[in-house]
Design a protein around this motif. Sequence first.
Motif, PDB file in Angstrom:
ATOM      1  N   SER A  38       3.076  -7.311  -9.952  1.00 49.04           N
ATOM      2  CA  SER A  38       4.036  -6.539  -9.154  1.00 49.04           C
ATOM      3  C   SER A  38       3.452  -6.186  -7.791  1.00 49.04           C
ATOM      4  O   SER A  38       4.144  -6.169  -6.781  1.00 49.04           O
ATOM      5  CB  SER A  38       4.458  -5.279  -9.909  1.00 49.04           C
ATOM      6  N   LEU A  73       3.642  -9.217  -5.637  1.00 50.35           N
ATOM      7  CA  LEU A  73       5.014  -9.436  -5.171  1.00 50.35           C
ATOM      8  C   LEU A  73       5.335  -8.504  -4.015  1.00 50.35           C
ATOM      9  O   LEU A  73       5.929  -8.915  -3.018  1.00 50.35           O
ATOM     10  CB  LEU A  73       6.005  -9.185  -6.310  1.00 50.35           C
ATOM     11  N   TYR A  86       8.268 -16.802  -3.226  1.00 54.65           N
ATOM     12  CA  TYR A  86       7.440 -15.895  -4.020  1.00 54.65           C
ATOM     13  C   TYR A  86       7.907 -15.746  -5.461  1.00 54.65           C
ATOM     14  O   TYR A  86       7.093 -15.477  -6.337  1.00 54.65           O
ATOM     15  CB  TYR A  86       7.230 -14.547  -3.318  1.00 54.65           C
ATOM     16  N   ILE A  87       9.217 -15.941  -5.737  1.00 51.26           N
ATOM     17  CA  ILE A  87       9.658 -15.831  -7.129  1.00 51.26           C
ATOM     18  C   ILE A  87       9.037 -16.952  -7.981  1.00 51.26           C
ATOM     19  O   ILE A  87       8.397 -16.669  -9.002  1.00 51.26           O
ATOM     20  CB  ILE A  87      11.206 -15.786  -7.231  1.00 51.26           C
ATOM     21  N   ALA A  99       5.323 -16.196  -8.470  1.00 52.23           N
ATOM     22  CA  ALA A  99       5.022 -15.147  -9.448  1.00 52.23           C
ATOM     23  C   ALA A  99       5.188 -15.675 -10.863  1.00 52.23           C
ATOM     24  O   ALA A  99       4.362 -15.412 -11.743  1.00 52.23           O
ATOM     25  CB  ALA A  99       5.941 -13.948  -9.218  1.00 52.23           C
ATOM     26  N   ARG A 126      13.207  -4.866  -1.988  1.00 53.18           N
ATOM     27  CA  ARG A 126      12.430  -4.585  -3.180  1.00 53.18           C
ATOM     28  C   ARG A 126      11.525  -3.377  -2.945  1.00 53.18           C
ATOM     29  O   ARG A 126      10.921  -3.231  -1.896  1.00 53.18           O
ATOM     30  CB  ARG A 126      11.575  -5.811  -3.474  1.00 53.18           C
TER      31      ARG A 126
END
Lengths: 240, 206
Positions: free
Chosen positions: A113, A116, A129-130, A133, A206
């Motif tokens: 987290s 991210l 980035y998704i 991760a 986010r």
Amino acid sequence: MNLPQSPGVRFDPRTKLFVVLVAALVVAFSPAKNYQYCFVIAVCIFAAFCGRWRFSAIGLSAYALLQAILWYATHWLAASTLGTMLVAGLGFFNMIFPCGIAAGLTISSTRVSELLAAAVRLRIPGRVYIPLAVLCRYFPSVKEDWRFIRSAMKLRGLTLSPASIVRQPAATIECLYVPLMMSAAKAADELSAAAISRGIESPRPRTCIIDLHIRPADVLVMILFGLAVPAMFLWGVFGL
Amino acid sequence: MSGVNTSDFIKKKGLTVRDLVTIGIFTAVYVVVFLVGGMVFAPNPVLTFYMPIGCALLCGPIFLLLVAKVPKHGPIIILGLLIGLLMFATGMHWMMNTAYIVLGIVADLVAGAGNFKSIKLNILAYIIFALPPVGSYVMFFLDKAVWAKSIMAGGTEQSYVDTMIASGPNWLLPVIIAGTIVAALLSGLLGRVLLKKQFEKAGITA
């Protein structure tokens, strides 16, 4: 991933990523072996400041052992086949060691987290980035799957040895790829359902409960490792 | 919560969250299988040249299933970008990392020409995508002296370089490239069989 609170300084993930970047440059353009020794020691000191004492100690001893074996193999076994094999095999790991240790430190000391949140701050798009991760999260699962698949194959009398592959190529390939990819496809569905229910599709920016700030300690580390880059070229020119 | 603009930020290119997660997971599997194929060869100075062939031979089914699951522009580009980044972070040769990003885009366009449904074009895209590991050897064959100097400065031992130069005559480069293409083709054909026989029946393709 929950990491135990370490007693050291909590560096910003961006600082650690910067160290990885410098390490990659060092592997690509390193001017001399001595420079590389200094760099690896610097990364280990940084790891100790992060509170990863064990990581630092293990990394340093592994590096020292590697150097010792390499030195022994070059000076005492030079002409023998064993010497060449040792030097050749370990030389590759020696070459990429600075990167390995910097990347290892970053991954082992950063929550997903946190990483991210740093990616969002760095304005890396969600399209990158998704998957990144998910990739980091899924690596251990692939390893686990691999173990289960191998024991399942054993049950059917198949192994990954060359002899077995030559004897039953089709069965070996199927028993390896099909479960590996089926479980990947299933995991993709499950993980995306989990991510959506946690609000990954929300249009709002986010947020992250961990307070991310570039602190003075981060600036100091970035300056020190940043200086390693010009130092590398000066070292190359003056040939220390 | 406004339902209208939900997920706008990633839907621009038609990729949903589900697609992105799928790409991430398949990249992980791709990299693991790639490493299994590569690690047998890379640390050995005689076998190192055959590393691209070993990697090309194993990854085809994964590539084709990813394209079959997410038949859109994007997955191949992101796959190439992520592998490039990962290889960069582990200190691989820069030529290979850049080639992954560039050839990822090329492969995406090739597969896109058949709307990601033409198995022939998808296999061709895979063949292109299997070439980047050759990149670091292209640099080796261009100028062996410069290469030797740079990797020895990086801490590689003299004997590794000597063995590598001794076992790498100039005619080897076309052999590596041809070998990689053939291996990728075989791997692609194997992927096609697996897709037809297993994955389409199981209903896990898009």
